[in-house]
Write an enzyme that holds these catalytic residues in place. Sequence first.
Site, mmCIF file in Angstrom:
data_model
loop_
_atom_site.group_PDB
_atom_site.id
_atom_site.type_symbol
_atom_site.label_atom_id
_atom_site.label_comp_id
_atom_site.label_asym_id
_atom_site.label_seq_id
_atom_site.Cartn_x
_atom_site.Cartn_y
_atom_site.Cartn_z
ATOM 1 N N LYS A 110 0.823 -1.209 0.000
ATOM 2 C CA LYS A 110 0.000 0.000 0.000
ATOM 3 C C LYS A 110 0.853 1.253 0.000
ATOM 4 C CE LYS A 110 -4.390 -1.607 1.836
ATOM 5 N NZ LYS A 110 -5.403 -1.484 2.872
ATOM 6 N N LYS A 192 -4.627 -11.093 -7.410
ATOM 7 C CA LYS A 192 -5.855 -11.363 -6.645
ATOM 8 C C LYS A 192 -6.973 -10.380 -7.027
ATOM 9 C CE LYS A 192 -5.521 -8.574 -2.546
ATOM 10 N NZ LYS A 192 -5.822 -8.370 -1.177
ATOM 11 N N LYS A 195 -10.614 -4.894 -4.382
ATOM 12 C CA LYS A 195 -11.609 -3.818 -4.291
ATOM 13 C C LYS A 195 -11.200 -2.598 -5.087
ATOM 14 C CE LYS A 195 -13.300 -4.201 0.410
ATOM 15 N NZ LYS A 195 -13.046 -3.766 1.784
HETATM 16 P P1 AMP Z 1 -10.406 -6.176 2.121
HETATM 17 O O1 AMP Z 1 -11.039 -6.370 0.781
HETATM 18 O O2 AMP Z 1 -8.953 -5.863 2.022
HETATM 19 O O3 AMP Z 1 -11.168 -5.281 3.057
HETATM 20 O O4 AMP Z 1 -10.454 -7.608 2.805
HETATM 21 C C1 AMP Z 1 -11.540 -8.129 3.527
HETATM 22 C C2 AMP Z 1 -11.329 -9.617 3.715
HETATM 23 O O5 AMP Z 1 -11.453 -10.276 2.440
HETATM 24 C C3 AMP Z 1 -9.940 -9.999 4.238
HETATM 25 O O6 AMP Z 1 -10.064 -11.067 5.162
HETATM 26 C C4 AMP Z 1 -9.183 -10.402 3.011
HETATM 27 O O7 AMP Z 1 -8.176 -11.356 3.290
HETATM 28 C C5 AMP Z 1 -10.288 -11.026 2.153
HETATM 29 N N1 AMP Z 1 -10.012 -10.890 0.718
HETATM 30 C C6 AMP Z 1 -9.783 -9.748 0.017
HETATM 31 N N2 AMP Z 1 -9.576 -10.018 -1.289
HETATM 32 C C7 AMP Z 1 -9.671 -11.362 -1.432
HETATM 33 C C8 AMP Z 1 -9.564 -12.267 -2.545
HETATM 34 N N3 AMP Z 1 -9.305 -11.839 -3.765
HETATM 35 N N4 AMP Z 1 -9.719 -13.591 -2.303
HETATM 36 C C9 AMP Z 1 -9.971 -14.024 -1.060
HETATM 37 N N5 AMP Z 1 -10.098 -13.239 0.026
HETATM 38 C C10 AMP Z 1 -9.954 -11.928 -0.146
#
Ligand code: AMP
Length: 325
Positions: A110, A192, A195
């Site tokens: 980040k 991956k 968002k």
């Molecule tokens: P975030 O999107 O960073 O707020 O992540 C929220 C949760 O979703 C966290 O536990 C991340 O590890 C999980 N996460 C985010 N992106 C992925 C993805 N592409 N595949 C699986 N888990 C994800």
Amino acid sequence: MRIFSGIQPSGEIHLGNYLAVIKPWLDLQTKNDCIFCVVDWHAITVPYEPKNLQRKIKEVATIYLTAGINPEKSIVFTQSVVKEHTELAWLLNTITPIGDLQRMTQFKEKSAKQIKNVCAGLLNYPILMAADILLYQTEIVPVGQDQKQHVELAREIARRFNAKFGETFTLPQAQIIKIGAKIMSLTEPNKKMSKSDKPETRIGLFDTPEQIKKKIGSSTTDSGKEIKYNPAEKPGVSNLLTIYSLLSDKTIKDLENEFAGQNYQAFKQKLSELLIEKLTPFRDKKSELENNPAIIDKILAHGASQAEKIAQQTMKKVRVAMGLL
Ligand code: AMP
Ligand code: TRP
């Protein structure tokens, strides 16, 4: 067992968040004492729009409820309402070496993306996350693969605190699903699903049937024709198979048999239909709750008062242990 997890109200919540994190919460909810948080203090460590934040918080809460989190069984609340999170984060700051924070993969990634705007909050982010977890004496933290390192640091911080000030915190552990802990981008299946990338790289939980068909239709597949799971050689198809398997609760082997001899197009069409069936309730529920915002407000307020009680008990112990009381 005590379970704690959270999602940031930033960007667009997508299929990776749902399949790897929220869906496993549902199994945990039946037999455990679960706390699901909307972690807004984490979301403001990167540039954001203040005027959209409250709407995003409610959107994440709506997703939790639509997915099947039952607010009568589990605690659902917004992090910034329970002030103990920041108090504990400050105290944990005093026992966490800077080097431990600088080596975190997410910090490195980040901060590389916003070189001119690396705030101390981005570095200290894992300490706030440790506070979230430790405040509730959490045993299990269900997260995606990319958060494992942060949960391990939270465990190390708890261990260090207990050694220095006496037994205070339960040592938490990450729980990560075996297949699908990293759902990949639809257009670049070696990265991956995220968002913050372009919309065509992911399926958002509020996508319309047309958007779903278009995105799945143009998702990257691989050379060859077979619907076979092989992440090294066929990352695109393997990712779609993983998504299909988690959504349908069929094994990847079963799906390979079911689609033997069929082409990518037929497979993508079936996957689109399945996604539309599973995601339509999210859009329906969103408009239902948008028409009646008091429902979410009430659930979050009730959740915060339950969370606060537990947080206050832990903080009392912490203040005594550290000589602050
Ligand atoms: P975030 O999107 O960073 O707020 O992540 C929220 C949760 O979703 C966290 O536990 C991340 O590890 C999980 N996460 C985010 N992106 C992925 C993805 N592409 N595949 C699986 N888990 C994800
Ligand atoms: N850092 C997590 C993420 O980006 C979100 C989070 C904050 C979290 N606090 C938490 C997850 C506590 C689990 C437990 O996804």
